[in-house]
Enzyme design. Structure first.
Site, PDB file in Angstrom:
ATOM      1  N   HIS A 143      84.004 102.698  84.372  1.00  0.00           N
ATOM      2  CA  HIS A 143      82.685 102.429  84.967  1.00  0.00           C
ATOM      3  C   HIS A 143      81.778 103.632  84.683  1.00  0.00           C
ATOM      4  CE1 HIS A 143      79.699 100.662  87.356  1.00  0.00           C
ATOM      5  NE2 HIS A 143      80.180 100.842  88.573  1.00  0.00           N
ATOM      6  N   GLN A 146      78.285 104.514  86.539  1.00  0.00           N
ATOM      7  CA  GLN A 146      78.439 105.046  87.892  1.00  0.00           C
ATOM      8  C   GLN A 146      78.525 106.574  87.878  1.00  0.00           C
ATOM      9  OE1 GLN A 146      78.727 103.392  91.084  1.00  0.00           O
ATOM     10  NE2 GLN A 146      78.432 105.508  91.680  1.00  0.00           N
ATOM     11  N   ARG A 301      71.679 105.576  91.016  1.00  0.00           N
ATOM     12  CA  ARG A 301      72.057 104.601  89.988  1.00  0.00           C
ATOM     13  C   ARG A 301      70.819 104.180  89.199  1.00  0.00           C
ATOM     14  NH1 ARG A 301      76.678 101.620  90.292  1.00  0.00           N
ATOM     15  NH2 ARG A 301      76.171 101.217  88.123  1.00  0.00           N
TER      16      ARG A 301
END
Ligand code: CP
Ligand code: NVA
Length: 323
Positions: A143, A146, A301
């Site tokens: 990921h 992130q 984010r």
């Protein structure tokens, strides 16, 4: 399978260990600058330079998402472009059309593809056949988007990450793997404590260590948290790998508690990629307590995705010298 990356092909954002230090550093610094540059603007207002004017991001989510989906959508809007959420379940992909054919078709409609999928191989397949950049929005293996937001948050709070120690407690999952990739590239100290049977990816660990990364994995929480600047955790039950309540028992010693936070230096912060499960991987008093930076992390984010998009679409000033 065709090569995923080349010097002349699209700039995919697939995994942090596939990008150079200079590129990652440039993306993080660009995120900081873009965040500062739009202070006071409404959330839907355009950045002054609208660098992705007229560009379209095609987003495929084959698993649930709140933060990734919405932050990428708002990111495109602020950059002057647009995003289309393709709803994985309604695509012909769900009825057997191949990823290769989907990639070829989407490459004609959009400027970049964002994919959240179960199998990392699907992501690599998409990147192989797309003629536009493909971004990893989470797979069973990693990921990376992130972690870019996490590093932005850590640097806002604690200064250069290269001088810090990040400690991962809990499941050795996809997010943990991207942390290992980041440590391999950015030179900070990483400690991971995970239960037997749920260790972090051994290949990623081995590769990071072979490149000189300061990464250590242990079963022992006390050993891991020594010198921690950041305590980080994630769900014990990732999407597509759900666990029964009795399967969670081995994770109990790895719960982030006030006791653990108090054993760290006074300035240590708590991070969680979210969604959180209070009473499982973290207690409510830590999650909602004074050391938690999880909401700032979630906001970041947005800023991190904008810099990733700008890099993929070649509109920022990031040096590519290390690519
Ligand atoms: N942290 C994260 O990726 O959240 P979502 O699953 O809501 O996108
Ligand atoms: N490890 C979690 C992360 C969610 C953002 C999962 O894969 O479900």
């Amino acid at each position: 399978m065709a090569p995923v990356t080349s010097n002349t092909g699209p700039r995919h954002f697939l995994d942090l260990d596939q990008l150079g230090q200079e590129t990652l550093r440039g993306i993080i610094d660009h995120a900081k600058a873009m965040k500062a540059g739009r202070m006071g603007l409404p959330k839907g207002g355009l950045d002054s330079d609208a660098p992705l004017s007229g560009e379209v991001l095609l987003m495929i989510f084959q698993k649930s998402s709140t933060r990734t989906r919405i932050s990428f959508e708002v990111a495109m809007r602020q950059l002057g472009g647009g995003a289309s959420d393709l709803d994985g379940s309604r695509l012909q992909l769900g009825r057997g059309e191949s990823i290769a054919d989907t990639a070829r078709v989407l490459s004609a409609y959009g400027d970049a593809i964002l994919l959240r999928t179960d199998h990392h191989a699907n992501l690599l397949d998409m990147a192989s056949y797309a003629t536009i950049p493909v971004i990893n929005a989470l797979t069973d293996q990693s990921h990376p988007c992130q972690i870019m937001a996490d590093i932005l948050t850590i640097e806002e709070e604690l200064g250069p990450i290269s001088e810090r120690r990040v400690v991962w407690l809990g499941d050795g999952n996809n997010v943990a793997t991207s942390w290992i990739h980041a440590a391999q590239r950015l030179g900070f100290s990483l400690r991971l404590a995970c239960p037997v049977g749920h260790e972090p990816d051994s290949n990623a660990l081995e590769k990071a260590r072979s490149e000189g990364a300061d990464v250590m994995a242990t079963y022992d929480v006390a050993e891991a948290i020594s010198g921690a600047d950041v305590i980080y955790t994630d769900t014990w039950s990732s999407m597509g790998q759900e666990r029964e309540p009795d399967e969670l028992a081995p994770f109990a010693p790895y719960q982030v508690t006030t006791e653990i936070m108090n054993a760290c230096a006074p300035g240590a912060i708590f991070l969680h990629c979210l969604p959180a499960h209070r009473g499982e991987e973290v207690t409510a008093d830590v999650m909602d307590g004074p050391r938690s930076r999880v909401w700032q992390q979630a906001e970041n984010r947005l800023h991190a995705q904008k810099a990733i998009l700008a890099w993929c679409l070649g509109t920022n000033a990031v040096s590519d010298g290390d690519e």
